[in-house]
Design a protein around this motif. Structure first.
Motif, PDB file in Angstrom:
ATOM      1  N   GLN A 130      -3.839  -5.278  -4.257  1.00 39.89           N
ATOM      2  CA  GLN A 130      -4.629  -5.624  -2.795  1.00 39.89           C
ATOM      3  C   GLN A 130      -3.316  -6.230  -1.835  1.00 39.89           C
ATOM      4  O   GLN A 130      -2.652  -7.190  -2.301  1.00 39.89           O
ATOM      5  CB  GLN A 130      -5.502  -6.615  -2.868  1.00 39.89           C
ATOM      6  CG  GLN A 130      -5.965  -7.133  -1.590  1.00 39.89           C
ATOM      7  CD  GLN A 130      -6.705  -6.308  -0.948  1.00 39.89           C
ATOM      8  OE1 GLN A 130      -7.743  -5.628  -1.004  1.00 39.89           O
ATOM      9  NE2 GLN A 130      -6.287  -5.796   0.685  1.00 39.89           N
ATOM     10  N   LEU A 153      -2.835   1.450  -3.782  1.00 40.26           N
ATOM     11  CA  LEU A 153      -3.820   0.678  -3.512  1.00 40.26           C
ATOM     12  C   LEU A 153      -5.093   0.495  -4.459  1.00 40.26           C
ATOM     13  O   LEU A 153      -5.928  -0.299  -4.201  1.00 40.26           O
ATOM     14  CB  LEU A 153      -4.326   1.244  -2.291  1.00 40.26           C
ATOM     15  CG  LEU A 153      -3.404   1.096  -0.846  1.00 40.26           C
ATOM     16  CD1 LEU A 153      -3.842   1.922   0.166  1.00 40.26           C
ATOM     17  CD2 LEU A 153      -3.381  -0.505  -0.528  1.00 40.26           C
ATOM     18  N   GLU A 184      -6.331  -4.570   5.274  1.00 42.89           N
ATOM     19  CA  GLU A 184      -6.792  -3.164   4.718  1.00 42.89           C
ATOM     20  C   GLU A 184      -6.298  -2.146   5.404  1.00 42.89           C
ATOM     21  O   GLU A 184      -5.786  -2.040   6.492  1.00 42.89           O
ATOM     22  CB  GLU A 184      -8.334  -3.013   5.311  1.00 42.89           C
ATOM     23  CG  GLU A 184      -9.246  -3.986   4.589  1.00 42.89           C
ATOM     24  CD  GLU A 184      -9.311  -3.859   2.861  1.00 42.89           C
ATOM     25  OE1 GLU A 184      -9.375  -2.752   2.553  1.00 42.89           O
ATOM     26  OE2 GLU A 184      -9.521  -4.814   2.440  1.00 42.89           O
TER      27      GLU A 184
END
Length: 585
Positions: free
Chosen positions: A73, A69, A82
């Motif tokens: 992305q 990460l 996310e």
């Protein structure tokens, strides 16, 4: 957990209470948790902190994902995603961890409705890897753990290490015990409870779910002590629970923690109460504190306080027909003699007239030379038992009620006697609590014998020295075990021909007045080795360390999650681990 998945998440910073909206249950705000820190974990997920010791591969997965990460992305349908957690795809692939129904029951709650002044959880260092926020297990988690639990092999899903808990704070505790009993009708279930939820309805439910044996940590019968030292807000429920357990013939043992703010008179009153209601055993724990425990404890000197507690126990011990043990036992028993520490009321040993302090010198004609040999002979044929975290004590394997006659040779006041005892003597089987615990291997014949170091550990240490051709060695132990270890070395000459130095590794990680070997961590051993080299000006050929501080993890890691092999890596000195069982933790 849900279906074939187990959730895990990294820890956040913001604090939020856990809310369980099951029927009749209030939000987490109603509890009085004791952890030293809080971490936000979304409901249905687990904190990786609590899994590092039991399944470090989960931590490895987290680190790999975090590394990815940092440079990538993740997206879904062109939208950024996310990530704050991950899910294991096939939980069955992870169900090979030693476990038990007792361990599954431990997971019900990490909530404690007390806030005891002496609670060791309050004294945990901030970096101790433990799931340290109040949580309730979801129904899906318990069902999933039971689905993947194999009672025959004692294997299942890895455990979550949480702060000490009150399992009955989970309003569905009895329901889950019923599910567990369906899974394994004859498996012993053991746990720790403060008793504050043991109403008559709950105790009646427990009566239908035996075999059970648990540690009722009542601590005190004094209303003022319970209110001010334990922060018990549920009145005298726990005190009355002792009577209810006796009425429903549910066997239990009792813990007392002796602490400067608890008067000796309360200790005796509490012992009298549980003895009257036939607790199997009372364990008087000598209190101590880490340097992180809130409050001013600099003047709490265990060198002064512990002997006073021991003297008081000895003064009142013979007034009550119940075994009263002192923990850590190594503080009061600094030899390995096969001496009886207590006898269960109305047990075969009690009816035969065996007493505390008797020395057992033979079992079925086999000469007995030590306590651990005595324990082994009494339990001969028993299988190994996984003891769940937090349940330290008197429970072990449950055996069938076949006829078991044992011939004991006993020495008292220099006079030898011989006793023939029947483990399931009809005169004892109908009594409480022996009738309920006669098949537990830690209560064979009603004899209570506390464990200690095994001489086999010394033999293993010598074999290691011979194999490594180490002429000059350093053996590290704890302050409590040092006198026993020296006694055993002097008695056997185990290290004859070798230059062996025995030193204490101080509990620097926890600090305060902690002196327990099972709580030593890698950095404590590293410091002890460095201190020895600095003092002597020489480096040993080999360092021997006990295995017990690493026994809480099947991956042989200490309480901070570090492997024992880090000691050699950090010091440059060869290190070997000597097998020995945990004695306190």
């Amino acid at each position: 957990m849900g279906g074939r998945t187990l959730d895990a998440t990294t820890a956040g910073d913001r604090v939020e209470p856990v809310r369980d909206r099951s029927p009749g249950h209030k939000t987490g705000r109603s509890f009085l948790p004791t952890p030293t820190r809080r971490r936000r974990v979304p409901r249905g997920y687990e904190s990786v902190d609590g899994i590092i010791l039991t399944e470090p591969r989960i931590e490895a997965i987290r680190k790999e994902l975090q590394a990815i990460l940092k440079v990538a992305q993740l997206e879904c349908d062109g939208q950024a995603v996310e990530v704050d957690g991950f899910r294991l795809r096939e939980i069955a692939d992870w169900a090979d961890y030693p476990t038990s129904l007792s361990d599954i029951f431990w997971h019900l709650s990490s909530v404690c409705n007390f806030s005891c002044e002496f609670c060791y959880e309050k004294g945990n260092p901030a970096d101790l890897p433990i799931q340290n926020m109040p949580r309730m297990a979801t129904h899906e988690e318990i069902v999933t753990r039971l689905r993947h639990y194999d009672p025959r092999s004692g294997r299942g899903i890895f455990s979550l290490r949480t702060a000490i808990n009150e399992p009955f704070a989970n309003p569905r505790a009895i329901d889950y015990l019923r599910l567990m009993r369906e899974k394994a009708p004859d498996e012993l279930i053991s746990f720790v409870t403060n008793g504050s939820y043991l109403t008559e309805e709950v105790v009646k439910g427990l009566g239908d779910l035996q075999p059970l044996f648990f540690n009722l940590s009542i601590y005190s019968v004094d209303p003022y002590v319970r209110r001010t030292v334990l922060r018990d807000r549920k009145g005298d429920t726990a005190v009355r629970a002792v009577e209810l357990l006796a009425q429903h013939r549910i066997p239990f043992m009792t813990n007392l923690v002796m602490w400067p703010s608890i008067p000796f008179s309360d200790m005796e009153n509490t012992i009298a109460h549980v003895a009257e209601n036939r607790a199997a055993v009372v364990r008087v724990c000598l209190g101590g504190n880490s340097r992180y425990l809130p409050g001013d404890w600099e003047d709490f000197r265990i060198a002064d306080y512990w002997p006073k507690v021991v003297a008081e126990v000895e003064r009142i011990r013979d007034r009550y027909p119940i075994p009263i043990l002192i923990e850590p036992n190594s503080f009061v028993r600094r030899d390995t003699e096969a001496v009886v520490d207590g006898v269960i009321r109305d047990s075969p040993a009690d009816l035969a007239g065996i007493r505390r302090g008797d020395r057992i010198h033979s079992v079925n004609g086999v000469a007995i030379g030590s306590r651990m040999q005595l324990i082994s002979e009494l339990r001969r044929g028993a299988k190994n038992m996984f003891r769940p975290p937090g349940v330290v004590g008197m429970t072990a394997q449950v055996h069938s009620r076949g006829r078991e006659t044992v011939l004991l040779g006993v020495r008292r006041d220099g006079v030898d006697r011989t006793y023939t005892l029947e483990r399931h003597d009809p005169r004892s089987i109908g009594t409480y609590p022996y009738g309920q615990i006669s098949s537990f291997d830690d209560f064979v014949l009603g004899l209570i014998v506390t464990d200690t170091l095994r001489y086999s550990s010394l033999k293993s240490a010598r074999r290691i020295l011979e194999h490594r051709k180490a002429r000059r060695a350093l053996v590290l132990t704890s302050e409590l075990i040092l006198p026993i270890l020296r006694y055993m070395i002097d008695k056997t000459g185990a290290f004859a021909g070798f230059d062996v130095h025995v030193r204490v590794a101080e509990n620097r990680y926890f600090g305060g007045n902690i002196n327990i070997g099972d709580l030593l961590v890698v950095e404590d051993f590293v410091h002890a080795i460095g201190q020895f080299v600095e003092e002597t000006g020489d480096t040993p050929d080999l360092v021997l360390i006990p295995a017990s501080p690493f026994a809480t993890s099947p991956w042989v890691r200490d309480l901070t999650g570090k492997p024992w092999t880090d000691i050699e890596r950090l010091t440059g000195v060869p290190v070997e681990i000597v097998e020995c069982s945990p004695l306190v933790f």
